[in-house]
Design an enzyme around this catalytic site. Structure first.
Site, short mmCIF file in Angstrom:
data_model
loop_
_atom_site.label_atom_id
_atom_site.label_comp_id
_atom_site.label_asym_id
_atom_site.label_seq_id
_atom_site.Cartn_x
_atom_site.Cartn_y
_atom_site.Cartn_z
N CYS A 87 0.82 -1.23 0.00
CA CYS A 87 0.00 0.00 0.00
C CYS A 87 0.84 1.27 0.00
O CYS A 87 0.33 2.35 -0.29
CB CYS A 87 -0.93 0.00 1.20
SG CYS A 87 -2.02 -1.42 1.21
N ASN A 134 -10.13 -0.41 -0.45
CA ASN A 134 -8.67 -0.28 -0.43
C ASN A 134 -8.10 -0.87 -1.73
O ASN A 134 -8.10 -2.09 -1.90
CB ASN A 134 -8.14 -1.03 0.80
CG ASN A 134 -6.63 -0.95 0.92
OD1 ASN A 134 -5.93 -0.50 0.02
ND2 ASN A 134 -6.11 -1.41 2.05
N HIS A 155 -3.41 7.12 2.38
CA HIS A 155 -3.80 5.81 1.86
C HIS A 155 -5.17 5.47 2.44
O HIS A 155 -5.43 5.72 3.62
CB HIS A 155 -2.75 4.78 2.28
CG HIS A 155 -3.19 3.36 2.03
ND1 HIS A 155 -3.64 2.95 0.79
CD2 HIS A 155 -3.28 2.28 2.85
CE1 HIS A 155 -3.97 1.67 0.87
NE2 HIS A 155 -3.76 1.24 2.09
#
Ligand code: UT7
Length: 328
Positions: A112, A282, A252
């Site tokens: 990520c 996500n 994020h």
């Protein structure tokens, strides 16, 4: 000389998986997913659509927006943990798909945090004076590594990606600073156990579902809240800024509660934060560049504005980046 963002783009596949759809697949509820994560739906690739397809869309859009030809691109960097193949790099496939005959490139694996890692790499390439047009993308086909019978992971992730074109500037704009970290002692808490040299693909690994994402959500959550908040505050302090100086914070998008905690630590108000986890879930390396392109499209960034990026993810990896918005 600095590297500045001269174009942004994003790609979300058409297919949408809502919380209501997931209620029919695993023992979960729309209420649980919204309350615990902030997610309402996510996009998923269609049959046959892969990471390099999403990146080729993004790259072509970057070319269109910047009015450059593919032949002008020097480097293609792709942050992804779901490459088309274990070997070769997705960047090579994208280079061919868009006809960037003069470009070289490679993939960056930092889960990520991948896009922030790739931005730092691309910015340093520009600052070196050797390269003028560096494409930096973050994209993941998380649906290719998610077990849709595991409620711990399938409700969280989605597919998608985005990217930017970096070019040199001698103005005040561009990438001002970054702070990046890795702590490999955290690797056990978020990973895909098989398919690498430790557990090459076999009948056994497939039967044990070891090619899917494993996450110890609670441990990752605690780490993420602390580290993303710390690294965001740290980069502000280091550069003599406070939350008030920031026009936009793009974190994020892993969990709404993690975003809120990081923003609070930096003294940021809701209008300074870009949150779109409700729409996309996500998307791993995709979250920040997707959000950045949305910010540009909705005029949330003007020349001279300070932009703060922050990420964390498997590895563990985490980091922040400060950018002064403006072109060449
Ligand atoms: O971007 C990469 C980095 N990843 C992250 O940042 C993710 C970090 N972690 C998280 O966002 C959260 O830990 C999750 C969203 C993954 C889970 O939320 P949580 O609040 O930490 O839930 P939990 O794992 O503590 O589980 C609480 C309860 C448990 O039931 P019991 O034991 O209290 O009866 C779980 O079994 O919720 C249950 N649960 C679910 N219930 C309905 C877990 N997943 C689900 C689900 N639907 N999908």
């Amino acid at each position: 000389m600095r590297a500045t963002v001269t174009a942004t783009a994003r790609y979300l596949p058409e297919r949408v998986l809502t919380n209501a759809d997931l209620e029919k697949m695993v023992d979960t509820s729309d209420e649980w997913i919204r309350n615990r994560t902030g997610i309402e739906k996510r996009h998923l690739v269609s049959e046959g659509e892969v990471t390099s397809d999403m990146c080729a869309h993004i790259a072509n859009r970057l070319l269109e927006k910047s009015k450059k030809s593919a032949g002008e691109i020097d480097v293609i960097l792709i942050a992804t943990c779901t490459p088309d193949f274990p070997v070769v790099a997705t960047a090579a496939i994208v280079q061919d798909k868009i006809g960037a005959k003069n470009a070289w490139g490679f993939d960056i694996a930092a889960a990520c945090s991948g896009f922030v890692y790739a931005m730092e790499t691309g910015a340093k390439m520009i600052e070196s004076g050797r390269y003028n047009n560096v494409m930096v993308m973050g994209a993941d086909t998380m649906s290719s590594i998610i077990d849709y019978s595991d409620r711990n992971t399938c409700v969280i992730f989605g597919d998608g990606g985005g990217g930017v074109l970096l070019e040199p500037t001698d103005t005040d704009a561009g990438v001002l600073d970054s702070i990046l970290h890795t702590d490999g002692s955290g690797s056990q808490y978020l990973k895909v156990p098989a398919g690498g040299s430790v557990h090459p693909a076999s009948k056994d690994t497939i039967e044990k579902k070891m090619h899917y994402v494993y996450q110890d959500g609670k441990t990752v959550f605690k780490f993420a809240v602390k580290k993303m908040a710390d690294v965001s505050k740290q980069i502000l302090d280091k550069n003599g800024f406070t939350g008030n100086d920031i026009k936009l914070f793009i974190p994020h998008q892993a969990n709404r509660r993690i975003i809120d905690a990081a923003a609070k630590r930096c003294g940021l108000s809701p209008d300074q934060i870009l949150v779109n986890i409700n729409k996309y879930g996500n998307t791993t390396a995709g979250t920040i560049p997707i959000a950045l392109d949305e910010a540009v499209e909705t005029n949330r960034l003007n020349n001279g504005d300070l932009l703060l990026l922050a990420a964390f993810g498997g590895g563990f990896t985490w980091g922040s980046m400060l950018i002064r918005w403006g072109d060449t």
